[in-house]
Design an enzyme around this catalytic site. Structure first.
Site, PDB file in Angstrom:
ATOM      1  N   LYS A 118       0.795  -1.130   0.059  1.00 14.79           N
ATOM      2  CA  LYS A 118      -0.017   0.022   0.053  1.00 14.79           C
ATOM      3  C   LYS A 118       0.894   1.232   0.038  1.00 14.79           C
ATOM      4  CE  LYS A 118      -2.023   3.376   2.564  1.00 14.79           C
ATOM      5  NZ  LYS A 118      -1.373   4.438   3.688  1.00 14.79           N
TER       6      LYS A 118
ATOM      7  N   ASP B  75      -5.999   1.179   1.003  1.00  7.97           N
ATOM      8  CA  ASP B  75      -6.074   1.724   2.529  1.00  7.97           C
ATOM      9  C   ASP B  75      -7.362   1.127   2.972  1.00  7.97           C
ATOM     10  OD1 ASP B  75      -8.127   3.560   1.468  1.00  7.97           O
ATOM     11  OD2 ASP B  75      -7.075   5.198   2.655  1.00  7.97           O
TER      12      ASP B  75
END
Length: 237
Positions: free
Chosen positions: A148, A167
């Protein structure tokens, strides 16, 4: 005569209207609903982009590390002072951990984040000549960096897109929209990448983040105000 008949049949088939697909519903498969989901959100949030402020790739990296379990607004408040206090990458590498923890305490999980940021600064200097690498494999060698964070930094700092940054908002909306049943960010990313065109990977993250903040809120989604409520399997309207 048979030839004439064949031509007539061919002409009749060519002039016949194409069979229309049924109206799109919330129960249609992800690959059919996604283009409409993306198009609607793209119209709704034309300015969607990262809210983090940065001026160098390593500032983007450190801000992204601090953003875990913290709002972008709070991170920006902290980095406004931090980036002035530590103007060079060498300043982070030489920083006193206890003092740095105090500097970023407002972002939460400050001990873990301090270890990741100071460790990344040292590795960038020792291994990468003080330059944040621009490939996924190299990014993943930095302390505290998972896919991420790497996706966010690569996309925003270099325009390099190697995946979809998942996220909290992206994961939650992906599940609500029936695009995945997974909870692990990397598995969510894997599922999305199957039917989301690569050209849309980077922007998708910020469209979902904007929609998650403004409409599809975690405690109580505003389904009546949602532009996706007719094609969302989790819609309450």
């Amino acid at each position: 005569m048979p030839a004439v008949g064949a031509k007539a049949a061919a002409g009749s088939a060519a002039s016949a209207p194409a069979k229309r697909r049924g109206r799109l519903t919330r129960w249609d498969p992800p690959e059919r609903r996604f283009p409409v989901i993306y198009r609607r959100l793209d119209r709704e949030y034309p300015e969607a982009k990262t809210a983090l402020t940065f001026s160098t790739p390593y500032e983007m990296l450190f801000a992204t590390i601090m953003s875990a379990q913290c709002t972008d607004a709070m991170v920006n408040k902290v980095t406004a002072k931090l980036f002035t206090k530590y103007p060079r990458l060498e300043d982070y590498a030489a920083a006193d951990p206890a003092e740095f923890e105090r500097d970023i305490k407002q972002t939460g999980f400050f001990r873990m984040k301090t270890k990741a940021i100071l460790g990344s600064a040292r590795r960038l200097l020792d291994v990468y000549g003080g330059v944040v690498p621009n490939t996924m494999p190299e990014m993943l060698t930095l302390p505290g960096v998972a896919r991420k964070t790497a996706n966010v930094v690569l996309g925003n700092a270099y325009g390099v897109v190697e995946g979809i940054a998942v996220d909290t908002h992206v994961g939650r909306l992906s599940r609500k929209l029936g695009l995945t049943a997974e909870k692990d960010p990397e598995k969510v990313e894997r599922d999305l990448m199957v039917f989301v065109p690569k050209s849309k990977w980077f922007r998708l993250t910020y469209l979902f983040i904007e929609h998650g903040r403004k409409v599809c809120k975690a405690p109580k989604p505003l389904c009546a105000d949602c532009v996706l409520n007719d094609i969302c399997p989790s819609s309450l309207v």
